[in-house]
Design a protein around this motif. Structure first.
Motif, PDB file in Angstrom:
ATOM      1  N   THR A  38       0.969  -1.001   0.077  1.00 26.36           N
ATOM      2  CA  THR A  38       0.065  -0.038   0.064  1.00 26.36           C
ATOM      3  C   THR A  38       0.754   1.325   0.199  1.00 26.36           C
ATOM      4  OG1 THR A  38      -1.713  -1.268   1.447  1.00 26.36           O
ATOM      5  CG2 THR A  38      -1.784   1.025   1.220  1.00 26.36           C
ATOM      6  N   SER A  39       1.953   1.554   0.722  1.00 30.74           N
ATOM      7  CA  SER A  39       2.677   2.461   0.746  1.00 30.74           C
ATOM      8  C   SER A  39       3.340   2.823  -0.652  1.00 30.74           C
ATOM      9  CB  SER A  39       3.812   2.425   1.809  1.00 30.74           C
ATOM     10  OG  SER A  39       5.003   1.510   1.654  1.00 30.74           O
ATOM     11  N   ALA A  40       3.918   1.477  -1.238  1.00 27.12           N
ATOM     12  CA  ALA A  40       4.227   1.761  -2.544  1.00 27.12           C
ATOM     13  C   ALA A  40       3.292   2.196  -3.418  1.00 27.12           C
ATOM     14  CB  ALA A  40       5.002   0.520  -3.101  1.00 27.12           C
ATOM     15  N   SER A  41       2.285   1.801  -3.567  1.00 28.25           N
ATOM     16  CA  SER A  41       1.144   2.169  -4.320  1.00 28.25           C
ATOM     17  C   SER A  41       0.919   3.628  -4.164  1.00 28.25           C
ATOM     18  CB  SER A  41      -0.141   1.488  -4.087  1.00 28.25           C
ATOM     19  OG  SER A  41      -0.022   0.090  -4.513  1.00 28.25           O
ATOM     20  N   PHE A  42       0.581   4.252  -3.053  1.00 25.25           N
ATOM     21  CA  PHE A  42       0.268   5.477  -2.711  1.00 25.25           C
ATOM     22  C   PHE A  42       1.421   6.295  -2.975  1.00 25.25           C
ATOM     23  CE2 PHE A  42      -3.684   3.726  -1.125  1.00 25.25           C
ATOM     24  CZ  PHE A  42      -4.593   4.679  -1.179  1.00 25.25           C
ATOM     25  N   GLN A  43       2.621   5.900  -2.843  1.00 22.36           N
ATOM     26  CA  GLN A  43       3.651   6.732  -3.045  1.00 22.36           C
ATOM     27  C   GLN A  43       3.817   6.982  -4.632  1.00 22.36           C
ATOM     28  OE1 GLN A  43       6.638   5.447  -5.209  1.00 22.36           O
ATOM     29  NE2 GLN A  43       7.465   7.805  -5.189  1.00 22.36           N
ATOM     30  N   GLY A  44       3.362   6.208  -5.508  1.00 19.18           N
ATOM     31  CA  GLY A  44       3.462   6.229  -7.040  1.00 19.18           C
ATOM     32  C   GLY A  44       2.102   7.042  -7.343  1.00 19.18           C
ATOM     33  N   ALA A  45       1.065   6.694  -6.789  1.00 14.02           N
ATOM     34  CA  ALA A  45      -0.292   7.674  -7.125  1.00 14.02           C
ATOM     35  C   ALA A  45       0.084   9.091  -6.940  1.00 14.02           C
ATOM     36  CB  ALA A  45      -1.320   6.981  -6.365  1.00 14.02           C
ATOM     37  N   THR A  46       0.626   9.546  -5.588  1.00 17.12           N
ATOM     38  CA  THR A  46       0.472  10.687  -5.096  1.00 17.12           C
ATOM     39  C   THR A  46       1.570  11.442  -5.988  1.00 17.12           C
ATOM     40  OG1 THR A  46       0.192   9.869  -2.978  1.00 17.12           O
ATOM     41  CG2 THR A  46       1.132  12.356  -3.118  1.00 17.12           C
ATOM     42  N   PHE A  47       2.733  10.589  -6.307  1.00 15.11           N
ATOM     43  CA  PHE A  47       3.679  11.239  -7.321  1.00 15.11           C
ATOM     44  C   PHE A  47       2.953  11.502  -8.701  1.00 15.11           C
ATOM     45  CE2 PHE A  47       6.488  11.213 -10.688  1.00 15.11           C
ATOM     46  CZ  PHE A  47       7.466  11.953 -10.354  1.00 15.11           C
ATOM     47  N   VAL A  89      -2.811  -1.154   6.473  1.00 11.55           N
ATOM     48  CA  VAL A  89      -2.999  -0.607   5.305  1.00 11.55           C
ATOM     49  C   VAL A  89      -3.064   0.949   5.128  1.00 11.55           C
ATOM     50  CG1 VAL A  89      -4.907  -0.409   3.291  1.00 11.55           C
ATOM     51  CG2 VAL A  89      -3.929  -2.746   4.284  1.00 11.55           C
ATOM     52  N   SER A  90      -3.883   1.558   6.125  1.00 12.89           N
ATOM     53  CA  SER A  90      -4.038   3.112   6.409  1.00 12.89           C
ATOM     54  C   SER A  90      -2.627   3.513   6.594  1.00 12.89           C
ATOM     55  CB  SER A  90      -4.852   3.427   7.510  1.00 12.89           C
ATOM     56  OG  SER A  90      -6.277   2.609   7.154  1.00 12.89           O
ATOM     57  N   THR A  91      -1.758   3.209   7.257  1.00 10.08           N
ATOM     58  CA  THR A  91      -0.509   3.414   7.801  1.00 10.08           C
ATOM     59  C   THR A  91       0.446   3.671   6.402  1.00 10.08           C
ATOM     60  OG1 THR A  91      -0.899   3.068  10.002  1.00 10.08           O
ATOM     61  CG2 THR A  91       1.413   3.626   9.402  1.00 10.08           C
ATOM     62  N   GLY A  92       0.234   2.437   5.839  1.00 13.94           N
ATOM     63  CA  GLY A  92       0.835   2.380   4.377  1.00 13.94           C
ATOM     64  C   GLY A  92       0.758   3.574   3.559  1.00 13.94           C
ATOM     65  N   ALA A  93      -0.481   3.957   3.277  1.00  9.38           N
ATOM     66  CA  ALA A  93      -1.106   4.566   2.638  1.00  9.38           C
ATOM     67  C   ALA A  93      -0.748   6.095   2.912  1.00  9.38           C
ATOM     68  CB  ALA A  93      -2.755   4.740   2.423  1.00  9.38           C
ATOM     69  N   LEU A  94      -0.687   6.383   4.197  1.00 14.36           N
ATOM     70  CA  LEU A  94      -0.295   7.635   4.714  1.00 14.36           C
ATOM     71  C   LEU A  94       1.315   7.754   4.369  1.00 14.36           C
ATOM     72  CD1 LEU A  94      -0.950  10.273   6.386  1.00 14.36           C
ATOM     73  CD2 LEU A  94      -0.531   9.107   8.316  1.00 14.36           C
ATOM     74  N   ILE A  95       1.975   6.922   4.725  1.00 12.99           N
ATOM     75  CA  ILE A  95       3.461   7.137   4.543  1.00 12.99           C
ATOM     76  C   ILE A  95       3.759   7.206   3.171  1.00 12.99           C
ATOM     77  CG2 ILE A  95       5.586   5.667   4.716  1.00 12.99           C
ATOM     78  CD1 ILE A  95       4.544   4.409   7.125  1.00 12.99           C
ATOM     79  N   GLY A  96       3.114   6.572   2.181  1.00 19.75           N
ATOM     80  CA  GLY A  96       3.436   6.654   0.610  1.00 19.75           C
ATOM     81  C   GLY A  96       2.816   7.923   0.114  1.00 19.75           C
ATOM     82  N   THR A  97       1.835   8.463   0.579  1.00 21.90           N
ATOM     83  CA  THR A  97       1.281   9.762   0.273  1.00 21.90           C
ATOM     84  C   THR A  97       2.100  10.875   0.784  1.00 21.90           C
ATOM     85  OG1 THR A  97      -0.929   8.900   0.207  1.00 21.90           O
ATOM     86  CG2 THR A  97      -0.772  11.188   0.400  1.00 21.90           C
TER      87      THR A  97
END
Length: 181
Positions: free
Chosen positions: A95-104, A141-149
């Motif tokens: 999830t962190s990788a996904s949201f890092q890419g999506a936010t980028f 999952v929420s924490t992973g999304a937050l870190i990636g974002t």
């Protein structure tokens, strides 16, 4: 596309094809495995295709910050996975990788390409909790999304034109309009 981008595309393609192998327990998990690679790979490859060197540097910073924070927390906390399904559950790396890419993608290239990337990233998070995967809970999952974002939000600027983004501050919510000159 130059030689380095071609090599990275080949590596990414091989990884994606391999990710749906015997490790996956369900179609949802296999699809989530593939998407979690495709989102950041798409953002990264976009920097090559658009000759966006500044964006590539920003991607490196956000990607490696995301990975460092995610894996430092995984090893420092060592939370067991659901139903004794392994260790290092917190936070969700997929999830962190996904949201890092999506936010980028969103911050660099705008909402039109950002919305589908966020929807795909949300699917990855869902695939880690639901179905037969059962690798994470909502906190992971929420924490992973937050870190990636946050990793991409901090390092990424708008590439060209106007970017409209939500803004949150102390007791204030609104919409920010960012214009590149």
């Amino acid at each position: 596309m130059n030689r380095v981008a071609g090599i990275l595309l080949c590596i990414t393609t091989c990884f994606v094809l391999q990710s749906g192998s015997a490790w996956a327990k369900s179609n949802e998990e296999a699809t989530g495995d593939m998407i979690q690679v495709l989102i950041p790979a798409s953002g990264y490859l976009s920097t090559w295709l658009l000759h966006d060197k500044e964006g590539r540097i920003q991607f490196y910073k956000s990607f490696f910050t995301n990975e460092a924070v995610t894996y430092a927390l995984k090893y420092a906390i060592n939370k067991p996975r659901q139903e004794n399904n392994g260790d290092y559950s917190f936070p969700s790396g997929h999830t962190s990788a996904s949201f890092q890419g999506a936010t980028f993608i969103h911050k660099r290239y705008g909402w039109k390409v950002g919305i589908p990337a966020y929807l795909a990233a949300a699917y990855v998070g869902w695939s880690r909790v639901e179905g037969e995967s059962d690798k994470h809970d909502l906190v992971d999952v929420s924490t992973g999304a937050l870190i990636g974002t946050l990793s991409s939000w901090y390092f990424t600027t708008t590439w060209e034109g106007v970017c409209i983004t939500p803004e949150v501050g102390d007791h204030a919510y609104g919409i920010g309009v960012h214009i590149s000159w």
